[in-house]
Design a protein around this motif. Structure first.
Motif, PDB file in Angstrom:
ATOM      1  N   LEU A  78      -5.322  16.097  -1.229  1.00 38.20           N
ATOM      2  CA  LEU A  78      -4.487  14.950  -0.898  1.00 38.20           C
ATOM      3  C   LEU A  78      -4.689  13.846  -1.931  1.00 38.20           C
ATOM      4  O   LEU A  78      -5.800  13.642  -2.425  1.00 38.20           O
ATOM      5  N   LEU A  79      -3.617  13.140  -2.240  1.00 38.55           N
ATOM      6  CA  LEU A  79      -3.717  11.966  -3.103  1.00 38.55           C
ATOM      7  C   LEU A  79      -3.958  10.746  -2.232  1.00 38.55           C
ATOM      8  O   LEU A  79      -3.159  10.437  -1.348  1.00 38.55           O
ATOM      9  N   ALA A  80      -5.061  10.047  -2.481  1.00 40.76           N
ATOM     10  CA  ALA A  80      -5.386   8.863  -1.681  1.00 40.76           C
ATOM     11  C   ALA A  80      -4.376   7.748  -1.942  1.00 40.76           C
ATOM     12  O   ALA A  80      -3.923   7.570  -3.073  1.00 40.76           O
ATOM     13  N   PRO A  81      -4.034   6.985  -0.913  1.00 38.89           N
ATOM     14  CA  PRO A  81      -3.191   5.810  -1.139  1.00 38.89           C
ATOM     15  C   PRO A  81      -3.987   4.741  -1.878  1.00 38.89           C
ATOM     16  O   PRO A  81      -5.075   4.371  -1.449  1.00 38.89           O
ATOM     17  N   MET A  82      -3.452   4.276  -3.010  1.00 40.84           N
ATOM     18  CA  MET A  82      -4.164   3.272  -3.810  1.00 40.84           C
ATOM     19  C   MET A  82      -3.216   2.142  -4.167  1.00 40.84           C
ATOM     20  O   MET A  82      -2.160   2.379  -4.760  1.00 40.84           O
ATOM     21  N   GLU A  83      -3.598   0.934  -3.805  1.00 40.13           N
ATOM     22  CA  GLU A  83      -2.792  -0.246  -4.086  1.00 40.13           C
ATOM     23  C   GLU A  83      -2.579  -0.396  -5.592  1.00 40.13           C
ATOM     24  O   GLU A  83      -3.517  -0.269  -6.384  1.00 40.13           O
ATOM     25  N   ASP A  84      -1.340  -0.658  -5.979  1.00 41.81           N
ATOM     26  CA  ASP A  84      -0.951  -0.844  -7.379  1.00 41.81           C
ATOM     27  C   ASP A  84      -1.136   0.414  -8.223  1.00 41.81           C
ATOM     28  O   ASP A  84      -1.097   0.353  -9.447  1.00 41.81           O
ATOM     29  N   VAL A  85      -1.322   1.553  -7.593  1.00 43.13           N
ATOM     30  CA  VAL A  85      -1.445   2.808  -8.344  1.00 43.13           C
ATOM     31  C   VAL A  85      -0.490   3.870  -7.799  1.00 43.13           C
ATOM     32  O   VAL A  85       0.341   4.408  -8.531  1.00 43.13           O
TER      33      VAL A  85
ATOM     34  N   MET B 168      -0.418  16.786  -0.527  1.00 42.60           N
ATOM     35  CA  MET B 168       0.161  15.715   0.287  1.00 42.60           C
ATOM     36  C   MET B 168      -0.184  14.373  -0.326  1.00 42.60           C
ATOM     37  O   MET B 168      -1.263  14.192  -0.890  1.00 42.60           O
ATOM     38  N   MET B 169       0.764  13.426  -0.203  1.00 45.43           N
ATOM     39  CA  MET B 169       0.577  12.110  -0.804  1.00 45.43           C
ATOM     40  C   MET B 169       0.920  11.025   0.212  1.00 45.43           C
ATOM     41  O   MET B 169       1.526  11.290   1.247  1.00 45.43           O
ATOM     42  N   TYR B 170       0.521   9.809  -0.126  1.00 42.79           N
ATOM     43  CA  TYR B 170       0.809   8.644   0.707  1.00 42.79           C
ATOM     44  C   TYR B 170       1.352   7.526  -0.189  1.00 42.79           C
ATOM     45  O   TYR B 170       1.018   7.436  -1.366  1.00 42.79           O
ATOM     46  N   THR B 171       2.131   6.647   0.394  1.00 44.66           N
ATOM     47  CA  THR B 171       2.543   5.447  -0.312  1.00 44.66           C
ATOM     48  C   THR B 171       1.333   4.534  -0.516  1.00 44.66           C
ATOM     49  O   THR B 171       0.284   4.737   0.092  1.00 44.66           O
ATOM     50  N   GLU B 172       1.502   3.517  -1.352  1.00 43.05           N
ATOM     51  CA  GLU B 172       0.531   2.431  -1.364  1.00 43.05           C
ATOM     52  C   GLU B 172       0.512   1.840   0.049  1.00 43.05           C
ATOM     53  O   GLU B 172       1.507   1.920   0.777  1.00 43.05           O
ATOM     54  N   PHE B 173      -0.602   1.221   0.452  1.00 37.48           N
ATOM     55  CA  PHE B 173      -0.586   0.666   1.805  1.00 37.48           C
ATOM     56  C   PHE B 173       0.365  -0.526   1.879  1.00 37.48           C
ATOM     57  O   PHE B 173       0.537  -1.280   0.934  1.00 37.48           O
ATOM     58  N   ILE B 174       1.014  -0.631   3.033  1.00 40.83           N
ATOM     59  CA  ILE B 174       2.080  -1.617   3.222  1.00 40.83           C
ATOM     60  C   ILE B 174       1.704  -2.554   4.358  1.00 40.83           C
ATOM     61  O   ILE B 174       1.320  -2.116   5.443  1.00 40.83           O
TER      62      ILE B 174
ATOM     63  N   LYS C 270       8.080  -0.545  -1.160  1.00 36.82           N
ATOM     64  CA  LYS C 270       7.047   0.483  -1.023  1.00 36.82           C
ATOM     65  C   LYS C 270       7.435   1.582  -0.030  1.00 36.82           C
ATOM     66  O   LYS C 270       6.762   2.610   0.054  1.00 36.82           O
ATOM     67  N   LEU C 271       8.504   1.356   0.734  1.00 45.13           N
ATOM     68  CA  LEU C 271       8.992   2.388   1.654  1.00 45.13           C
ATOM     69  C   LEU C 271       9.756   3.487   0.919  1.00 45.13           C
ATOM     70  O   LEU C 271      10.087   4.512   1.519  1.00 45.13           O
ATOM     71  N   ASP C 272      10.077   3.283  -0.357  1.00 47.16           N
ATOM     72  CA  ASP C 272      10.850   4.275  -1.107  1.00 47.16           C
ATOM     73  C   ASP C 272      10.092   5.591  -1.194  1.00 47.16           C
ATOM     74  O   ASP C 272       8.972   5.652  -1.714  1.00 47.16           O
ATOM     75  N   ILE C 273      10.736   6.643  -0.679  1.00 47.85           N
ATOM     76  CA  ILE C 273      10.170   7.990  -0.808  1.00 47.85           C
ATOM     77  C   ILE C 273      11.294   8.925  -1.241  1.00 47.85           C
ATOM     78  O   ILE C 273      12.471   8.625  -1.054  1.00 47.85           O
ATOM     79  N   PHE C 274      10.914  10.047  -1.833  1.00 45.97           N
ATOM     80  CA  PHE C 274      11.895  10.970  -2.404  1.00 45.97           C
ATOM     81  C   PHE C 274      11.654  12.377  -1.862  1.00 45.97           C
ATOM     82  O   PHE C 274      10.523  12.736  -1.521  1.00 45.97           O
ATOM     83  N   GLU C 275      12.704  13.154  -1.802  1.00 45.80           N
ATOM     84  CA  GLU C 275      12.618  14.480  -1.183  1.00 45.80           C
ATOM     85  C   GLU C 275      11.551  15.364  -1.838  1.00 45.80           C
ATOM     86  O   GLU C 275      10.842  16.098  -1.159  1.00 45.80           O
TER      87      GLU C 275
ATOM     88  N   ILE D 247       0.345   2.069   6.584  1.00 41.68           N
ATOM     89  CA  ILE D 247       0.493   0.667   6.979  1.00 41.68           C
ATOM     90  C   ILE D 247      -0.864   0.075   7.357  1.00 41.68           C
ATOM     91  O   ILE D 247      -1.798   0.796   7.705  1.00 41.68           O
ATOM     92  N   PHE D 248      -0.946  -1.268   7.258  1.00 43.80           N
ATOM     93  CA  PHE D 248      -2.149  -1.956   7.710  1.00 43.80           C
ATOM     94  C   PHE D 248      -1.749  -3.292   8.311  1.00 43.80           C
ATOM     95  O   PHE D 248      -0.658  -3.823   8.027  1.00 43.80           O
ATOM     96  N   GLY D 249      -2.618  -3.828   9.152  1.00 44.32           N
ATOM     97  CA  GLY D 249      -2.348  -5.124   9.758  1.00 44.32           C
ATOM     98  C   GLY D 249      -3.410  -5.477  10.761  1.00 44.32           C
ATOM     99  O   GLY D 249      -4.263  -4.653  11.117  1.00 44.32           O
TER     100      GLY D 249
END
Length: 338
Positions: free
Chosen positions: A17-24, A40-46, A61-66, A75-77
């Motif tokens: 898995l590719l870790a979600p990394m801010e600005d990367v 499997m991959m994740y977006t940057e955290f949102i 950052k919600l942009d994802i592609f097929e 997500i975080f909060g």
């Protein structure tokens, strides 16, 4: 036996898995990692607050592609209701899953009651997770750490209670929040979580996997269902294909040639411009050049050139020049891992 998240996400026998990394881990970076075999991959955290306010940076950052599937939006909060609402917003972007960040240690996240801060309030973490699970039809997963500090290593409780409210997988970084990224990651507690007979969901290990040898040894020693790789993939997306090749054959792949490194760097640049436009795409690519060409002697003058240029055609010309100048140099595996 294949590792599955929920009913529909099949990740194969032992996923990377590719870790979600801010600005990367934005779409351009995810593209080159996908090309090199990540499962499997994740977006940057949102930020959940950013999503609710309709902030442009959060929405982008919600942009994802097929071609990225399976992919999770992370997500975080700090506010339960905001997290519930942001889960609904994320669901409309049609990812394969939603991941909650309970691991980020940086001050402007953890000191605002989000990320790893929730490790100090497990009851709130559980309530927040349940709210997100209830707000979406998608599988929900979590990324966290061993605990807040050495006195509060509570990942055993976290794993059981979050499974009880419906999460479908758990990724554990083998450090506490207090450690940040210092010292060595301790995977022994990750193994203990996996061995807990109550735990039925996949457990992924994260932290310090920066070589083929380590991935192979830790796969056996710590009994995880898969490995999540972050920093070691920056400027070196080939790490995924090298680990997979070793798992399949027991043999090491040669490191990428200078031609390969230049071509992947060019692809990353072009994708960055396509996604963000010329100005931002070129600017944000500057942080990657040193990593793509790490280990090449006397490279500093070329890095200075690359980060100083604002025209993508000129950057492509310099990359071609690098290919010619260093064509005899192959990056050895020992020079890439940090």
């Amino acid at each position: 036996m294949a590792v599955k998240i929920g009913e529909h996400i099949d990740l194969g026998k032992f996923p990377l898995l590719l870790a979600p990394m801010e600005d990367v881990s934005d779409p351009p970076f995810r593209y080159v990692c996908k090309q090199n075999g990540v499962d499997m991959m994740y977006t940057e955290f949102i930020s959940s607050e950013g999503l609710i306010r309709d902030a442009a940076k959060s929405k982008q950052k919600l942009d994802i592609f097929e071609y990225e599937r399976p992919i999770g939006i992370q997500i975080f909060g700090s506010d339960i209701e905001s997290m519930r609402q942001s889960a609904e917003i994320c669901t409309l972007a049609h990812p394969d899953l939603i991941d909650i960040n309970y691991g980020c240690p940086v001050k402007n996240v953890a000191c605002r009651g989000a990320g790893a801060s929730l490790l100090q309030d497990i009851d709130k973490m559980v309530a927040m997770t349940k709210a997100v699970v209830d707000a979406t039809t998608l599988p929900v997963t979590v990324k966290t750490r061993l605990g807040w500090d050495d006195n509060t290593k509570n990942v055993y409780e976290v794993a059981e209670r979050l499974q009880d409210v419906g999460i479908k997988a758990l990724s554990i970084h083998g450090r506490t929040r207090a450690q940040m990224y210092k010292g060595q990651a301790d995977w022994r507690m990750i193994r203990d979580v996996k061995r807990n007979p109550r735990i039925q969901i996949p457990i992924f290990g994260n932290g310090d996997v920066d070589s083929v040898e380590k991935a192979a040894a830790w796969r056996m020693e710590y009994e995880v269902d898969g490995i999540m790789i972050g920093r070691a993939s920056i400027g070196y997306p080939w790490i995924f294909r090298e680990i997979k090749h070793f798992f399949e054959t027991g043999e090491h792949l040669e490191g990428p040639t200078i031609d390969e490194r230049v071509e992947v760097c060019k692809t990353h640049l072009i994708k960055s411009i396509e996604w963000k436009g010329d100005k931002t795409g070129i600017f944000e690519m500057r942080r990657h050049y040193a990593n793509y060409f790490k280990g090449i002697p006397n490279f500093k003058e070329y890095r200075t050139k690359l980060v100083g240029l604002g025209d993508h055609n000129e950057i492509l010309e310099v990359l071609e020049e690098i290919k010619e100048r260093f064509k005899m140099h192959t990056r050895t595996r020992s020079s890439i891992y940090r």
